[in-house]
Design an enzyme around this catalytic site. Structure first.
Site, PDB file in Angstrom:
ATOM      1  N   SER A 143       0.803 -13.734  -4.092  1.00 50.96           N
ATOM      2  CA  SER A 143       1.792 -12.650  -4.168  1.00 50.96           C
ATOM      3  C   SER A 143       2.953 -12.919  -3.214  1.00 50.96           C
ATOM      4  CB  SER A 143       1.140 -11.308  -3.809  1.00 50.96           C
ATOM      5  OG  SER A 143       0.118 -10.981  -4.720  1.00 50.96           O
ATOM      6  N   HIS A 166       5.007  -6.303  -0.748  1.00 50.19           N
ATOM      7  CA  HIS A 166       3.719  -6.595  -1.389  1.00 50.19           C
ATOM      8  C   HIS A 166       2.933  -5.316  -1.666  1.00 50.19           C
ATOM      9  CE1 HIS A 166      -0.682  -7.423  -1.090  1.00 50.19           C
ATOM     10  NE2 HIS A 166      -0.353  -8.231  -2.072  1.00 50.19           N
TER      11      HIS A 166
END
Length: 205
Positions: free
Chosen positions: A13, A39
């Site tokens: 990510s 995130h």
């Protein structure tokens, strides 16, 4: 350097965020904080929203690495950070709302609890992810010279008193990281503290 092992999905990510983030003026440490917020929210608007006061990160890392106490406003922030606290420095972790009963007249439970925690630890690192009233009360105490937190993370979310509380923090002489505007929340505040804990852990010799 004590590298903290993160999950492969988290690392993937982060790599995707790195690709999309674009040009910026953040230092590497500031970027680590903003990236973790993005995130946790999938919202790149935080690029423009997160503001770092002068010396904020250095003050935070020094405090955290010495296992200095942390005060969070609500249980959701605590739940978001307790795992990282346990994996790193095992800082004392106090939750304001949990000690806010009975609330003082004219104050919320969270505000009351925060003031009680500050009596015990006037130099704690304070994380506000939910309660603008608690952030206002904290700023009042700082201005009166009654407390001197190592750092204030100011990230309450919502509509009533939220922006005013952040403006008050901006005018307060304390190391701070804040989210300007209405956005913020427990997940954002927790992400900021977790990023700082990782930075503090990994800067150790």
């Amino acid at each position: 350097m004590a590298k903290l092992v993160q999950s492969p999905i988290l690392e993937e990510s982060f790599a995707l965020i790195d690709q999309e983030f674009g040009v910026h003026d953040f230092t590497p440490a500031e970027y680590a904080v903003v990236r973790r917020v993005i995130h946790s929210t999938a919202d790149f608007e935080f690029k423009q929203r997160v503001v770092f006061g002068e010396g904020a990160i250095a003050a935070a890392l020094q405090h955290l690495s010495k296992a200095g106490p942390i005060i969070v406003d609500v249980t959701m922030v605590r739940q978001g950070v307790v795992g990282m606290v346990e994996r790193t420095f095992q800082n004392p972790l106090l939750t304001a709302v949990a000690v806010g009963e009975p609330a003082q007249p004219g104050r919320t439970r969270t505000e009351t609890g925060l003031l009680r925690c500050l009596e015990e630890y006037p130099e704690a690192l304070v994380v506000i992810g939910n309660a603008p009233t608690a952030l206002m009360a904290l700023c009042d105490r700082i201005r009166a010279g009654l407390v001197q937190p190592a750092l204030v993370i100011g990230a309450p979310v919502g509509f009533v008193a939220v922006e005013a509380s952040k403006q008050r923090l901006a005018q307060t002489a304390v190391p701070q990281i804040r989210v300007d505007g209405r956005k913020g929340g427990s997940a954002v505040a927790a992400a900021m503290l977790n990023a700082l804990l990782v930075l503090a852990w990994e800067q150790q010799p």
